[in-house]
Design a protein around this motif. Structure first.
Motif, short mmCIF file in Angstrom:
data_model
loop_
_atom_site.label_atom_id
_atom_site.label_comp_id
_atom_site.label_asym_id
_atom_site.label_seq_id
_atom_site.Cartn_x
_atom_site.Cartn_y
_atom_site.Cartn_z
N GLY A 752 3.95 -23.71 2.12
CA GLY A 752 4.92 -23.24 1.15
C GLY A 752 6.31 -23.15 1.75
N GLU A 759 8.76 -16.21 -7.85
CA GLU A 759 7.78 -17.27 -7.55
C GLU A 759 6.73 -16.77 -6.56
N ASN A 762 4.30 -14.73 -8.45
CA ASN A 762 3.42 -15.54 -9.29
C ASN A 762 2.22 -16.10 -8.53
N LEU A 763 2.35 -16.15 -7.19
CA LEU A 763 1.21 -16.62 -6.40
C LEU A 763 0.02 -15.70 -6.55
N THR A 779 -4.44 -19.42 -1.60
CA THR A 779 -3.50 -18.99 -2.64
C THR A 779 -2.15 -19.65 -2.46
N ALA A 780 -1.73 -19.77 -1.19
CA ALA A 780 -0.37 -20.27 -0.96
C ALA A 780 -0.30 -21.78 -0.90
#
Length: 781
Positions: A752, A759, A762-763, A779-780
């Protein structure tokens, strides 16, 4: 105090310094006080001589000698009594002469029993008389230690008679003993007198200093021109005295807490075009060194005034730097008068080199010479590299000695065509009168760099400092003295920016760089209030599960006037101007406020500069940010680089330990690229060691050195129970290598890029309430 010369102690010469007529009076006044005691000592000694020589010498001779002795003593006593008030007046040379003659006559009379009467006496009687005379000499040396000339003269006369008598009768051992005794008594008398006079000189000096201090305090209490001032570590005015506020033309409450330079710079604070004296003051405050009688041009309500400022650093109870405290006065009238100008020193007191004023005059003369003969002159500015580290670690005394050694080396390089001087701090300059041969400028610059880069031996320390040189040639690079000096300064800035230790010449393009820097600094001073700063967050993930463990907060600046500005450009500028302190506080508070909305396990990492850690109130700022946001301390990690330990390692370590005691983590960023001292890891328990991206990329390319370094860092961190984060992972190959080498956390574009807070939140959409173990892997990604 230096040792007094023997002639001065004996009264045969008077040093140039001190009121020696008054000191002689203190010496000889003791004669009047001890007149009766001296008469009694001589009388007892005479009786003992009569008793010793009775029967061997005719009574008439003995009576005649006693009568002569009594007459001489009465004459001397009458004169000594006239010296009773000598301690309250100056002693004349004639009085000293009379007293010396009186003592010599007394000594001559005392030689008669040994030189004359010993002819009728045997050896035992001669030894008896000598013993009595030795006792008298010793008593004189003790009782009249303050007047060594008479004591030494009396002892020398009696000693010479004893040595001569014993030699005549063949008793060489007794003669040698007598000679040795006289020498010892004489030396003891001189040393005792030296101690006495030294004490009196010291007392006189202390009395004079006390009188001066009393006078200064009285003038300060009664006058209105002087004031006290003090600033904190951020150079903001604190504890404003009414007199200082009056000098500023403002109320104390309106002045409190404002930057000192802002208060006295006037419109220059907004424009950035500061007077050279303000730059000098700011540099001294930045270096945290004492200064005295610094002339500063201040601008108050549009009018220019001249202030004379003196100050010393102050420390708190823990020995940490707490700001400056000093005195100041308005010397505008003196400055503008011819008397004040003539009073200004033309040489630097520390190094003995010409100061800024004399260098400026020499450059002006060189430019007139160049214009007259259609030739060229040159001006070289020299700045020492790594000098501040010496000053901070070993103290200003060693730093001053180092500056003196630097000046000696510079003087050794100069010819009749060059003049070197000290501009201030660790800045020096050279004026080359005839620079028609441009290679001579390069040769001088290279010689300076080479000479100043050699090691120095100062106070049992081996020190290494380098030198950066910037030069400008007149009139090509400037038609006036000010222009040429400013352009040489620009060239010096370029040399420093390129790493130092080199010579850079002036180029017109440097003006654009300097103007850009000035405009950026001006814009940065208003960026916070305009809301131009923002934060982005780059994820840090678990190397195995790829879960998001934390985010690193990164500062971004989009200026209304200049657009997006790279952090590599504005961060160093913020540190140079110390604007990094308020900016860093904003970053810390904003990151905590935004991180509190993330899932509970996720941490936020905030980079902290050395300037912030040197602020004694930084730990309180961290506490305030955590309390205001409600973020638990264990979710905040402070990132620092190794460079902070070089500037003031003790203060930085103490501040970090206070932060760690709150429960916050501390990460060591860019490990291996800076000073790489393992001593930092031994002294402090870092929560994380971050491996620089250059080693990550090198390891992915199978570079042996990079692989070895990463393995060593991981092994060391594991043994010290610290975590490791690999920075700059951008490819799957780099990820695999880093996992294989054992790094626990990974940061880089592969997982990322830096992203806005929304943002980043939102992860975790849909997982904010889950415990740590329930967060989804990847997740990232």
């Amino acid at each position: 105090m230096p040792k007094l010369p023997v002639l001065a102690v004996l009264g045969l010469s008077d040093p140039a310094e001190g009121d020696w007529g008054r000191l002689r009076g203190l010496q000889y006044s003791s004669l009047a006080r001890l007149t009766h005691a001296r008469m009694l000592a001589h009388a007892l000694s005479a009786l003992l001589v009569l008793r010793t020589l009775a029967g061997a010498v005719h009574l008439a001779f003995l009576v005649g000698w006693v009568a002569l002795l009594v007459g001489v003593l009465i004459y001397g006593a009458r004169f000594d009594r006239s010296l009773q008030d000598a301690d309250r007046r100056r002693m004349s040379r004639q009085e000293i002469h009379y007293q010396t003659v009186s003592t010599a006559i007394t000594g001559a009379v005392w030689t008669i029993p040994l030189l004359v009467f010993s002819h009728f006496a045997d050896d035992s009687q001669r030894m008896g008389v000598w013993s009595i005379m030795s006792m008298l000499m010793a008593g004189m040396a003790v009782a009249f230690a303050a007047v060594p000339l008479g004591t030494v003269l009396f002892g020398a006369i009696l000693g010479a008679s004893g040595v001569l008598t014993f030699a005549i009768y063949g008793n060489w051992t007794a003669a040698a003993v007598a000679c040795s005794f006289v020498i010892i008594v004489s030396i003891g008398s001189v040393e005792a007198a030296r101690t006495f006079l030294g004490a009196k000189v010291a007392e006189a000096g202390m009395a004079e200093k006390a009188e001066v201090v009393s006078l200064l305090l009285r003038e300060f209490e009664e006058g209105e021109a002087d004031w006290l001032w003090q600033v904190d570590t951020a150079r903001r005015v604190r504890s404003v005295s009414p007199r200082f506020a009056f000098a500023l033309g403002d109320d104390p409450e309106d002045v409190e807490g404002k930057p000192l330079i802002q208060l006295i710079a006037g419109d220059a604070w907004e424009s950035g075009h500061f007077h050279s004296s303000l730059h000098d003051l700011a540099e001294r405050l930045k270096r945290r060194e004492s200064f005295a009688n610094v002339l500063v041009r201040v601008t108050l309500r549009g009018s220019h005034r001249w202030w004379e400022l003196s100050a010393s650093p102050k420390v708190d109870d823990d020995g940490n730097f707490a700001g400056f405290r000093g005195v100041g006065s308005d010397v505008t009238e003196q400055r503008e008068s011819a008397e004040k100008i003539s009073y200004l020193a033309r040489y630097d007191t520390l190094t003995g080199l010409p100061n800024r004023m004399m260098l400026t005059e020499a450059l002006g003369d060189a430019m007139r010479y160049a214009d007259q003969w259609r030739t060229r002159c040159a001006f070289l500015m020299i700045d020492l590299d790594r000098f501040k580290a010496v000053n901070d670690t070993l103290g200003h005394l060693v730093g001053d000695q180092l500056l003196a050694r630097v000046s000696d080396r510079l003087k050794a390089l100069m010819t009749q065509n060059e003049l070197c001087g000290r501009l201030g701090g660790d800045e020096f300059a050279i004026v080359i009168r005839d620079a028609a041969d441009t290679e001579r400028v390069n040769a001088v610059a290279e010689a300076v760099i080479q000479s100043l880069s050699l090691p120095y031996e100062v106070d049992h320390h081996t020190l290494f400092v380098g030198a950066s040189v910037g030069s400008a040639v007149g009139p090509r690079d400037g038609a006036t003295v000010e222009t040429l000096m400013r352009n040489a300064d620009l060239a010096l800035y370029r040399s420093k920016d390129e790493g130092g230790g080199q010579h850079c010449t002036y180029e017109p393009a440097l003006h654009a760089h300097a103007e850009e820097r000035r405009q950026l600094e001006f814009a940065m001073r208003h960026a916070l209030e305009r809301g131009e700063f923002s934060l982005v967050y780059q994820p840090v993930v678990d190397a195995t599960s790829e879960e998001v463990l934390s985010f690193e907060a990164l500062l971004r600046w989009t200026s209304a006037d200049h657009g997006f500005i790279s952090p590599a450009k504005f961060i160093p500028l913020a540190e140079d101007t110390r604007l990094i302190v308020p900016i860093g506080e904003w970053v810390l508070r904003t990151a905590c406020l935004e991180a509190v909305n993330w899932p509970a396990p996720v941490k936020v990492a905030v980079n902290v500069s050395g300037e912030q850690l040197l602020d004694p109130y930084f730990a309180e700022t961290v506490v305030s940010a955590l309390a205001q946001s409600g973020l638990p301390p264990h979710r905040l990690e402070i990132e620092v680089t190794e460079s902070i330990f070089v500037r003031d390692g003790t203060t930085a370590q103490a501040t970090l330990e206070r932060i760690m005691s709150l429960g916050c983590g501390v990460a060591l960023d860019d490990f291996g690229t800076g000073y790489s001292s393992l001593g930092y890891l031994r002294k402090m328990r870092f929560s994380t060691i971050k491996v620089d991206r250059s080693f990550v990329q090198g390891a992915a390319k199978d570079n042996p050195e990079s692989l070895a370094i990463v393995r060593a860092v991981v092994a060391m961190a594991d043994s010290l129970e610290m975590s490791t984060t690999a920075e700059g992972v951008e490819t799957e190959l780099e990820l695999e290598v880093i996992r294989r080498l054992g790094c626990k956390k990974i940061q880089g574009y592969y997982f990322g890029r830096p992203m806005p807070n929304l943002e980043a939140r939102n992860l975790f959409a849909g997982y904010g309430a889950l415990p740590q173990q329930e967060l989804p892997q990847g997740t990232a990604a």
